[in-house]
Design an enzyme around this catalytic site. Sequence first.
Site, short mmCIF file in Angstrom:
data_model
loop_
_atom_site.label_atom_id
_atom_site.label_comp_id
_atom_site.label_asym_id
_atom_site.label_seq_id
_atom_site.Cartn_x
_atom_site.Cartn_y
_atom_site.Cartn_z
N GLU A 66 -0.51 -7.15 14.28
CA GLU A 66 1.19 -7.24 14.45
C GLU A 66 1.38 -8.69 13.92
O GLU A 66 2.35 -9.34 13.51
CB GLU A 66 1.70 -6.93 15.68
CG GLU A 66 3.15 -7.04 15.72
CD GLU A 66 3.88 -6.11 16.71
OE1 GLU A 66 5.07 -6.31 16.93
OE2 GLU A 66 3.37 -5.07 17.03
N ASP A 126 2.06 -5.43 25.32
CA ASP A 126 2.56 -4.14 24.80
C ASP A 126 1.44 -3.35 24.36
O ASP A 126 1.32 -2.09 24.67
CB ASP A 126 3.79 -4.42 23.53
CG ASP A 126 4.74 -4.98 23.85
OD1 ASP A 126 5.14 -5.39 24.95
OD2 ASP A 126 5.41 -5.40 23.11
N SER A 157 6.34 -0.19 18.16
CA SER A 157 5.42 -0.79 16.97
C SER A 157 4.09 -0.74 17.64
O SER A 157 3.00 -0.47 17.32
CB SER A 157 5.84 -2.56 16.68
OG SER A 157 5.82 -2.97 17.93
N ASP A 171 3.26 -13.33 28.48
CA ASP A 171 2.15 -12.94 27.99
C ASP A 171 1.82 -13.93 26.96
O ASP A 171 0.40 -14.41 27.14
CB ASP A 171 2.16 -11.44 27.59
CG ASP A 171 3.12 -11.25 26.28
OD1 ASP A 171 4.06 -12.10 26.17
OD2 ASP A 171 3.16 -10.46 25.57
#
Length: 370
Positions: A150, A162, A118, A33
């Site tokens: 993040e 994510d 998270s 990613d």
Amino acid sequence: MRVVEAFRGAFGADPETVWHAPGRVNLIGEHTDYNDGFVLPFAVPWGVTAAVSRRADSTIRLLSLQAPGDPLTLTSHDQATGWSRYVVGVLDLLGDRVRGADIAVDGDIPQGAGLSSSAALEVSVASALNDLYDLGMTPMEVALLGQKAENDFVGMPCGIMDQAASALCEEGKALFLDCRSLGSRTIPLDLASHGLRILIIDTQVHHEHAGGEYAKRRAECESAARKLGVPALRDVTDLAGALDLLQGVERRRTMHVVTENHRVEALVGLLRAGAVTEIGALLNASHLSLRDQYEVSSPELDVAVEAAVRGGARGARMTGGGFGGSAIALVAEDRLRSVQDSVTSAYAERGFQPPRFLPATPARGAHRLS
């Protein structure tokens, strides 16, 4: 609802809105990613639920049912520590569009298992604030906000996968995502009709990526891309030629990223053709590449994968950032017990902590709860 009761007890009123965002499992496409590549995650049945109300002042009051104690009261974003950084990072990026908030969160994602708790926390809170303040953000914009929180506030240089999976996934489907263009489409992942399950094998080896090996791998990939004169390793079209120009870890990292992107596209092709039972070999190849070329596996992950295949799984691989966390195995319904027994025995032989098994079905992305 437990989180609503906790909110009421802590803050003396009902929340204005409640949102749930799931964790994710990545079927294939690991460490691609942040190299602008392709990924294929799906949402899992576990996640984070956020109960949220607005405040007239700029104070932030936070309560987590997984962090016993009194609510945190923050009058400055700089006061955030630990888990609260993921929440306050979202609020910080929204700036003047929001003021303070009362927030209670409750999660049931196994901690440290690599299922992206998270991202679920960020997306649940961001979705609730988007709803309350009528900010008009799309699910992808919510995901990007969570990623930036993040990256910039927590200091973890994660890619978009994510948060995108948590925000965009649909029940019964995987999400094929181009991490450069952010174009995506859902791919049916009808395991049950083929008598199959995805079995998550939680090694119970917890990991912490921020500032560590994860960041190091990203830097190695960026260095390799610069030497090859391409924007990202996703742009390498002549792998043999590229490998001739690189040495050591950068050569190995490049080999993994380029071949992993091809594996994602191949697996999507099999799913679209209805050949679900044939994807196991690609899972196996992905794990070997992550183990040998990207060097992010661990003894516990390797034993889980090897024992699962030996016990009858059609294929298996580590999932998530690595260095611990979970593996996944593609298993026929009638072989689930055999695979679990094989992994459990292999762990016992090596003195590892007993693993935990979590059969997962593709779940719905972030949504408001009534």
